[in-house]
Design a protein around this motif. Structure first.
Motif, short mmCIF file in Angstrom:
data_model
loop_
_atom_site.label_atom_id
_atom_site.label_comp_id
_atom_site.label_asym_id
_atom_site.label_seq_id
_atom_site.Cartn_x
_atom_site.Cartn_y
_atom_site.Cartn_z
N TRP A 1 0.82 -1.22 0.00
CA TRP A 1 0.00 0.00 0.00
C TRP A 1 0.84 1.25 0.00
O TRP A 1 1.99 1.27 0.42
N GLU A 2 0.21 2.29 -0.50
CA GLU A 2 0.79 3.63 -0.56
C GLU A 2 -0.35 4.64 -0.57
O GLU A 2 -1.50 4.28 -0.77
N TYR A 3 -0.01 5.90 -0.35
CA TYR A 3 -0.99 6.97 -0.52
C TYR A 3 -0.98 7.49 -1.95
O TYR A 3 -1.94 8.11 -2.40
N ASP A 4 0.11 7.25 -2.65
CA ASP A 4 0.36 7.80 -3.97
C ASP A 4 -0.31 6.94 -5.04
O ASP A 4 0.17 5.85 -5.38
N ARG A 5 -1.41 7.42 -5.60
CA ARG A 5 -2.13 6.63 -6.61
C ARG A 5 -1.27 6.40 -7.85
O ARG A 5 -1.34 5.33 -8.47
N ASN A 6 -0.50 7.38 -8.26
CA ASN A 6 0.33 7.20 -9.46
C ASN A 6 1.29 6.03 -9.29
O ASN A 6 1.55 5.28 -10.24
N TYR A 7 1.81 5.88 -8.10
CA TYR A 7 2.73 4.77 -7.86
C TYR A 7 2.02 3.42 -7.98
O TYR A 7 2.49 2.51 -8.66
N ILE A 8 0.85 3.31 -7.35
CA ILE A 8 0.10 2.05 -7.43
C ILE A 8 -0.36 1.79 -8.86
O ILE A 8 -0.32 0.64 -9.34
N ALA A 9 -0.79 2.83 -9.57
CA ALA A 9 -1.20 2.66 -10.97
C ALA A 9 -0.04 2.19 -11.83
O ALA A 9 -0.21 1.37 -12.75
N GLN A 10 1.15 2.69 -11.53
CA GLN A 10 2.32 2.25 -12.27
C GLN A 10 2.60 0.77 -12.02
O GLN A 10 2.94 0.02 -12.93
N LEU A 11 2.43 0.33 -10.78
CA LEU A 11 2.58 -1.09 -10.49
C LEU A 11 1.58 -1.92 -11.28
O LEU A 11 1.90 -3.01 -11.77
N ALA A 12 0.36 -1.41 -11.40
CA ALA A 12 -0.66 -2.11 -12.18
C ALA A 12 -0.26 -2.20 -13.64
O ALA A 12 -0.36 -3.27 -14.27
N ASN A 13 0.21 -1.10 -14.20
CA ASN A 13 0.61 -1.08 -15.61
C ASN A 13 1.78 -2.02 -15.88
O ASN A 13 1.93 -2.52 -17.01
N GLN A 14 2.60 -2.27 -14.87
CA GLN A 14 3.77 -3.12 -15.05
C GLN A 14 3.53 -4.57 -14.65
O GLN A 14 4.44 -5.40 -14.73
N GLY A 15 2.33 -4.89 -14.19
CA GLY A 15 2.02 -6.27 -13.84
C GLY A 15 2.51 -6.71 -12.48
O GLY A 15 2.52 -7.91 -12.19
N PRO B 1 -8.82 15.01 -10.32
CA PRO B 1 -8.54 14.31 -9.06
C PRO B 1 -7.13 13.75 -8.97
O PRO B 1 -6.56 13.68 -7.89
N TYR B 2 -6.57 13.34 -10.09
CA TYR B 2 -5.21 12.80 -10.09
C TYR B 2 -4.61 12.96 -11.48
O TYR B 2 -5.32 13.11 -12.47
N SER B 3 -3.30 12.94 -11.53
CA SER B 3 -2.59 13.06 -12.80
C SER B 3 -2.50 11.69 -13.47
O SER B 3 -2.57 10.66 -12.80
N PRO B 4 -2.33 11.68 -14.78
CA PRO B 4 -2.17 10.38 -15.46
C PRO B 4 -0.88 9.69 -15.04
O PRO B 4 0.11 10.34 -14.72
N SER B 5 -0.92 8.36 -15.03
CA SER B 5 0.30 7.60 -14.70
C SER B 5 0.93 7.14 -16.01
O SER B 5 0.65 6.08 -16.53
N MET B 6 1.78 8.00 -16.56
CA MET B 6 2.50 7.67 -17.79
C MET B 6 3.98 7.88 -17.55
O MET B 6 4.39 8.86 -16.93
#
Length: 531
Positions: free
Chosen positions: A115-129, A461-466
């Motif tokens: 877990w983290e508070y940073d959505r971009n970080y978690i979204a990046q983990l999702a994008n990377q599998g 609400p949040y920036s894109p995770s790119m």
């Protein structure tokens, strides 16, 4: 699925993004603390053998040695006695959390729940599998969380990536949504016959009077009008409705905060403060903020830019200057209008499931999170009834503040889902009965009310995770900070106007225009989901 090495290579970039942010406790005394009673309000776990799951957590260095450490203490024992799963906690240093988690992911040894508070970080983990979608598991195994999610649709857009749910989260209480705050010495205002400032210009005037009017009454020109904690620079940007790493709608297009005209105005405002000696001349080198807090606690500073909740600073000031009156100040209006100071997004902790988890562990984890959300969070936030608190008309009232700080404060790291949401008028009831605790509780209630009174400007609400955006920000931010420091502290060497031109020049040189195009394409594609 990509290899772990590819995962870490990409995720490290994301972890360098600017986000709003201790050594591990030792192992002494870890068996000395008795587990709280099972009747502490959490219910009972199901019978039969329990699955073990592992969960990451932030190590903030808050566990007293006699309590144990983050892996083993009275509360970890209590959790394992009462929850439907046993938990192995994996602490990561708060200020290095993403770097540490990246290393664990790359080595294949990351915990089951990350877990983290940073959505971009978690979204990046999702994008990377590195983590897996969990829609089917919530539907299949959850009762409490599934119902909770239906009751809180505002969470949905934050928890999904490409239309799939990758995270579980609970809604923050107002005390957690509120983040930053401004505090002022009311007794100084009273002594100098001043009113609380309501505009940026009035704030400057008050600071000038604090500098020249001898508000501490010692006959010396030794006061520092304004001091910062780590949020000080952000607060000064917020007053001008900007933030260094947020995107803002200009018409129907997104523009980066650090490139806006009004960002330059916020730099000019801080430069004026510095040039006139209204802020500590060593604030840039005061990395730990010990100097700033020393000024405040010894009664030498009049305005503190920090958190909405500054209890320790209140207590320290009252010990040194008993007659001091420290009170919260509502955010002041700038020429661009009035906005709240930084406020967190509705989701609290974002809990993700390691992609290596098998279904039996996923089932155990979902049921554990159901338990935590339903009842498990209460003792971890409030302590044990009649030991740490007593119930007063539904409000948990602390019995002994020192005992609570020692035995319960650190347990706040464990309820990764929670329904804790105190109201401002709870604070005097919850606080200990001594005079200073009660005085601060009233000020704390006022501070939370003021922190939530004005909505914080956040156009999306949040920036894109790119990765292109993450790479750009990671490269641009240190350069931008150097330019801004030169503007603020460099005297005539660089004006705010020139500094803004330099910021825009560096942004463009590093590929900012191309990233802006990508971000706006993302916005046009997703804007209906971002409302």
């Amino acid at each position: 699925m990509k290899t772990a090495s590819k995962v870490i290579a990409s995720v490290v970039v994301a972890s360098l993004s600017a986000t709003l942010l201790a050594a591990c406790g030792d192992d002494k005394g870890k068996d000395s603390a008795a587990s709280p009673a099972a009747s502490a309000g959490a219910g009972t776990a199901s019978t039969g053998p329990k699955k073990e799951i592992s969960i990451s957590m932030f190590d903030r260095g808050k566990v007293p040695a006699e309590e144990g450490n983050y892996e083993n203490n009275r509360w970890t024992k209590w959790i394992n006695e009462n929850a439907p799963a046993t938990v192995k906690w994996v602490p990561v240093p708060r200020n290095e959390a993403q770097t540490k988690l990246n290393t664990l992911i790359a080595s294949g040894s990351a915990p089951d729940l990350i877990w983290e508070y940073d959505r971009n970080y978690i979204a990046q983990l999702a994008n990377q599998g590195a983590i897996q979608p969990i829609d089917q598991y919530i539907e299949k195994y959850s009762t409490t969380y599934k119902k909770y999610l239906a009751e809180h649709p505002e969470l949905k857009s934050y928890l999904t990536v490409e239309g799939k749910t990758y995270m579980m989260a609970s809604v923050r209480g107002a005390d957690s949504i509120a983040n930053m705050g401004i505090w002022i010495r009311q007794d100084w205002l009273d002594k100098l016959g001043l009113k609380a400032p309501t505009t940026t210009e009035e704030l400057l005037e008050v600071a000038r009077k604090f500098k020249t009017g001898d508000p501490d009454g010692n006959g010396k020109a030794d006061t520092v009008p304004i001091v910062f904690t780590n949020t000080g620079n952000i607060i000064l940007r917020n007053l001008f409705l900007t933030h260094p790493v947020q995107w803002y709608l200009e018409g129907d297009k997104l523009a980066f905060g650090r490139t806006l005209d009004r960002y330059g105005d916020s730099l000019d405002y801080q430069k004026k403060m510095y040039d006139e000696g209204l802020i500590d001349q060593e604030f840039i080198t005061d990395k730990s903020f010990q100097r700033a807090l020393q000024f405040w606690s010894t009664g030498k500073a009049g305005i503190l830019l920090g958190s909405w909740n500054m209890e320790q600073q209140f207590v320290d000031l009252k010990k040194n200057v008993p007659e001091a009156k420290m009170t919260a100040l509502e955010p002041v209006a700038s020429p661009f209008g009035k906005s709240g100071l930084f406020q967190e997004a509705p989701p609290s902790i974002l809990v993700a499931f390691n992609s290596k988890m098998k279904e039996d562990k996923i089932e155990a984890a979902v049921k554990f999170l159901d338990w935590m959300l339903e009842t498990g969070w209460k003792p971890l936030r409030q302590g044990e009834e009649n030991v740490h608190y007593k119930d007063v008309n539904g409000v948990p009232q602390t019995i002994d503040a020192a005992k609570f700080r020692k035995e319960v404060d650190y347990a706040n790291e464990y309820p990764i889902l929670s329904q804790y949401s105190p109201k401002p008028d709870w604070f005097p009831v919850m606080a200990a009965s001594d005079a200073i605790s009660q005085e601060y509780a009233k000020e704390k209630a006022n501070a939370l009310t003021l922190a939530m009174k004005n909505k914080y400007r956040k156009d999306i609400p949040y920036s894109p995770s790119m990765p292109e955006l993450s790479q750009l920000i990671a490269t641009f931010n240190p350069i931008a900070e150097q330019i801004e420091s030169k503007v603020v502290t460099g005297g005539s060497a660089m004006s705010a106007k020139t500094g803004l031109e330099e910021l825009r020049k560096e942004w463009k040189r590093l590929g900012g225009e191309n990233v802006e195009k990508m971000v706006n394409e993302w916005y046009q594609k997703n804007k209906d989901q971002l409302k």
